[in-house]
Design an enzyme around this catalytic site. Structure first.
Site, short mmCIF file in Angstrom:
data_model
loop_
_atom_site.label_atom_id
_atom_site.label_comp_id
_atom_site.label_asym_id
_atom_site.label_seq_id
_atom_site.Cartn_x
_atom_site.Cartn_y
_atom_site.Cartn_z
N HIS A 40 -2.53 8.16 5.99
CA HIS A 40 -2.67 7.06 5.42
C HIS A 40 -4.37 6.64 5.93
O HIS A 40 -5.15 6.29 5.19
CB HIS A 40 -1.73 5.91 5.89
CG HIS A 40 -2.07 4.66 5.26
ND1 HIS A 40 -1.95 4.96 3.66
CD2 HIS A 40 -1.59 3.33 5.67
CE1 HIS A 40 -1.84 3.37 3.33
NE2 HIS A 40 -1.95 2.44 4.52
N CYS A 97 0.58 -1.31 -0.15
CA CYS A 97 -0.01 0.06 -0.06
C CYS A 97 0.92 1.34 0.07
O CYS A 97 0.25 2.52 0.17
CB CYS A 97 -1.11 -0.03 1.14
SG CYS A 97 -1.85 -1.54 1.20
N HIS A 153 -9.73 2.22 0.37
CA HIS A 153 -8.37 1.95 0.24
C HIS A 153 -7.90 1.46 -0.94
O HIS A 153 -8.17 0.27 -1.34
CB HIS A 153 -7.74 1.20 1.63
CG HIS A 153 -6.28 0.97 1.69
ND1 HIS A 153 -5.43 1.69 0.89
CD2 HIS A 153 -5.38 0.07 2.35
CE1 HIS A 153 -4.24 1.50 1.13
NE2 HIS A 153 -4.23 0.57 2.17
#
Lengths: 339, 388
Positions: free
Chosen positions: B284, B151, B319
């Site tokens: 994040h 990620c 996400h």
């Protein structure tokens, strides 16, 4: 801008390369379509608990990485960089097959967790407790080269003193058969597909008899006709002429795309040794890391095994080596090494 | 810059949705999975056929959804940067992805031996394939590569691009990332029990996990030389970047957020900035129990008691894994251009131990420097700082 040196090179491959460095006096014949690596005793390098969870590529990568650091006397590098073409294909296959077989039920996370491409880099960082810069490249036949280029950049421009760089690919069990299925029987890859892990420590420190990584350049696409021009330019950028190159190691794999290598080889005089290696080490996306290992070995030991030589001319002294690899006519890389 | 996400198929549409606090999270419709009713996702509203048509690709193309979404965003980026001749300068392309061609692999793997038509996707499984197809389509033949650090992938692509320009290796580079939704990732995250069955609530004490999203975004980085020579409009500067490894666990982050802390510190240092220079943190903030607490702790460690305005935009897009760093880089640049902080949707209660309150409604203020975090499996932590 600092110079970039290679302080250690370690490889696990289909041949005897790991236990006692390169030994091709008794090379393992690789005749089947798929050739597994000649695996060392991993338990010497990895704790049994961790080892059980690791797929082949992770075992190879962590082991080769650790040994490369050991050989260079580095405990904590300033960066850990890996390249892998197919990533953790074993665990990817495991998780996907479980998903399909159980219709999305009863799945456990282990193989999913270990299927991400950065698993080897992460496991090395974890084992070393190394918080340094960490990156993973996954660009087909340029996966390792991209990591190497990043490493060189760190040494030359970004004040890193030592960088661990490696290329890893495992055969896996299923996907490789589909790859073979669509590979053109006549014009495609003729050497076996294989696996391996090759790791290097790059450093800004010049040691005695240091091997320098002069330069690396990659191209997504060039035509066969452009190869001589591009290669001559690359050499000129590094103040070399073709006659200065003592040995050229190309990634010939028996496919029709070997014609690119013929074009490259043709710019060198007869005094330049012409080498190949994939007949012994097989083809995989990071096979070019194996070629770098061979280049380092040859410069260090001033020895070229006959089985690597095309033709019969072999120089007494090898000071400069060019590596050229491409896959199916794309993803070209040129690497220049010198003693 | 170019972008395609659950909140729009262009930069303009994304900005409108952000300013309208309009989330793109919905029920899953594009994929067949048993988990469809127990998760929420951020889907792009174009099918593969629609994307192929918009991109004028031949009917029998072997583009995965990864390559389709990526090319859609990359083409926009070139248009937005007013680039007509992509090879006028030494131009590179750095993409990133976590699933690669998995969207087609999971569909066809068991019929590769029997279905000739499906076989074209065998060689598109590896993660570099989508990048190669995009590079070919936009005509970049030189330096092209792909990064995959879960990620944090796209943040690392942006970082490498900047370093290659700084070193003079490239004059211009298109950087970013892409990930489509796939059954593989949905099931993977499901086994980790970090998927929420409702809209995600980043930084909320009662957060219930993340929503997966699909997206692509690319930015064009150019050297000062090109800017001067062509008198180009600069959207923003990449002022700092940091990459560190948490070295704690393959999937969980450490209690004190060491990797995140080091990445933020490194970015500030490289940017010659101090914590008080940061006007906005695009966190994040995935809304998992683990990420949000450790990121909060790391932010506290860097910023002390004067934490700047911050928000996670994951409740808009989901996400988007490898793409997240690029999606949020676009949002960071938009924040600089518009002097606005985008809201952290669905937040109610702060986490007890860190007491951090994100910005929850659109907030206008002068923005000078935006810090953007991206953290991934394998301990890979990256921070970028964008400046006016």
């Amino acid at each position: 801008m600092k110079a970039c040196y290679i302080h250690s090179a370690v490889s696990i491959s289909a041949q005897n390369t790991f236990e006692t460095d390169l030994n091709l006096s008794e090379s393992n014949p690789i005749t089947s379509k798929k050739a597994n690596a000649n695996h060392p005793q991993y338990k010497t390098y990895i704790a049994p608990g961790a080892l059980r969870r690791m797929a082949t590529g992770v075992k190879m990568g962590v082991t080769a990485g650790k040994k490369a650091l050991e050989k260079a006397n580095i405990t904590n590098p300033d960066a850990i960089l890996t390249g892998t073409g197919m990533g953790c294909i074993e665990d990817t296959e495991n998780f996907l097959n479980a998903l399909i077989a159980n219709d999305e039920a009863y799945l456990t996370p282990t193989s999913f967790i270990q299927s991400t491409h950065n698993t080897v880099g992460a496991q090395i960082a974890l084992a070393l407790q190394c918080n340094a810069y960490n990156n993973t490249y996954v660009h087909g036949a340029l996966s390792f080269e991209s990591a190497l280029l990043d490493g060189q950049l760190l040494i030359k421009n970004d004040d890193s003193r030592s960088v661990l760089v490696g290329g890893i690919d495992e055969l896996g069990k299923e996907f490789i058969d589909y790859t073979l299925l669509v590979e053109d029987k006549k014009h495609g890859v003729q050497v076996p597909f294989s696996e391996g892990a090759s790791f290097f420590v790059l450093s800004s420190e010049k040691q005695e008899k240091a091997i320098q990584l002069n330069d690396i350049k990659t191209f997504s696409n060039i035509t066969e006709q452009e190869v001589p021009t591009v290669l001559n330019e690359f050499l000129a950028e590094n103040n070399y002429k073709p006659k200065d190159i003592d040995a050229v190691i190309c990634g010939n794999n028996g496919s029709v795309y070997d014609s690119y290598y013929s074009k490259a080889r043709a710019i060198f005089p007869i005094t330049t040794s012409q080498l190949h290696y994939k007949h012994l080490f097989g083809e995989y996306f990071t096979a070019s890391a194996m070629a770098l290992y061979l280049g380092v070995y040859i410069l260090k030991n001033q020895q070229i095994y006959d089985t690597l030589i095309i033709g019969d001319n072999s120089k007494n002294s090898i000071k400069t080596i060019l590596l050229y690899n491409q896959f199916n006519g794309r993803d070209h890389s040129f690497i220049l090494l010198s003693l | 810059m170019g972008i395609i996400s659950a909140i729009g198929n262009s930069v303009c549409e994304n900005l409108e949705a952000l300013l309208a606090s309009k989330s793109g999270i919905s029920s899953l419709s594009s994929l067949q999975t048993h988990h469809a009713n127990s998760i929420k996702v951020g889907e792009v509203n174009l099918t593969n056929t629609q994307l192929s048509d918009v991109l004028n690709l031949p009917k029998n193309n072997a583009f995965t959804r990864t390559a389709l979404l990526g090319l859609h965003a990359a083409k926009q980026a070139l248009l937005n940067a007013n680039i007509t001749d992509v090879n006028a300068y030494k131009t590179g392309f750095i993409s990133s992805t976590s699933v690669g061609g998995m969207d087609k692999t999971e569909m066809h793997i068991k019929e590769y031996c029997s279905n000739k038509e499906a076989q074209k996707y065998i060689n598109s499984h590896h993660a570099g394939d989508s990048t190669q197809k995009m590079a070919d389509a936009i005509g970049i033949t030189g330096f092209v590569t792909t990064i995959s650090t879960a990620c944090s992938s796209a943040a690392n692509a942006i970082m490498l691009g900047a370093r290659l320009i700084k070193a003079g290796t490239l004059d211009r580079v298109i950087v970013g990332g892409v990930d489509p939704l796939s059954k593989f990732t949905i099931n993977g995250f499901k086994t980790l029990m970090i998927l929420s069955d409702s809209n995600c609530r980043p930084f909320d004490a009662n957060r219930t996990g993340l929503n997966l999203g699909e997206a692509a975004a690319y930015l064009v980085l150019e050297s000062q030389e090109i800017v001067d020579k062509e008198n180009k409009k600069v959207l923003g500067y990449l002022a700092g970047y940091g990459n560190a490894n948490d070295a704690f666990h393959q999937t969980a982050s450490s209690q004190n957020g060491e990797g995140a802390y080091l990445a933020m510190q490194d970015a500030l240092k490289k940017g010659h900035l101090v914590p008080s220079d940061i006007s906005y943190i695009n966190a994040h903030g995935t809304a998992t129990a683990n990420n949000d607490i450790t990121e909060s702790i790391a932010i506290r460690r860097v910023f002390g008691n004067t934490v700047p305005d911050f928000s996670s935009t994951k409740a808009f897009t989901g996400h988007t894994l490898a793409a997240a760093g690029a999606i949020e880089a676009v949002y960071a640049v938009l924040a600089l251009q518009e002097n606005v902080i985008f809201p952290n949707l669905n937040f109610k209660t702060p986490i007890a131990t860190t007491h951090l309150h994100p910005v929850t409604t659109v907030k206008r203020k002068e923005i000078h420097n935006v810090l953007s975090n991206s953290f991934g499996f394998g301990g890979n932590c990256s921070t970028l700082i964008f400046s006016k």
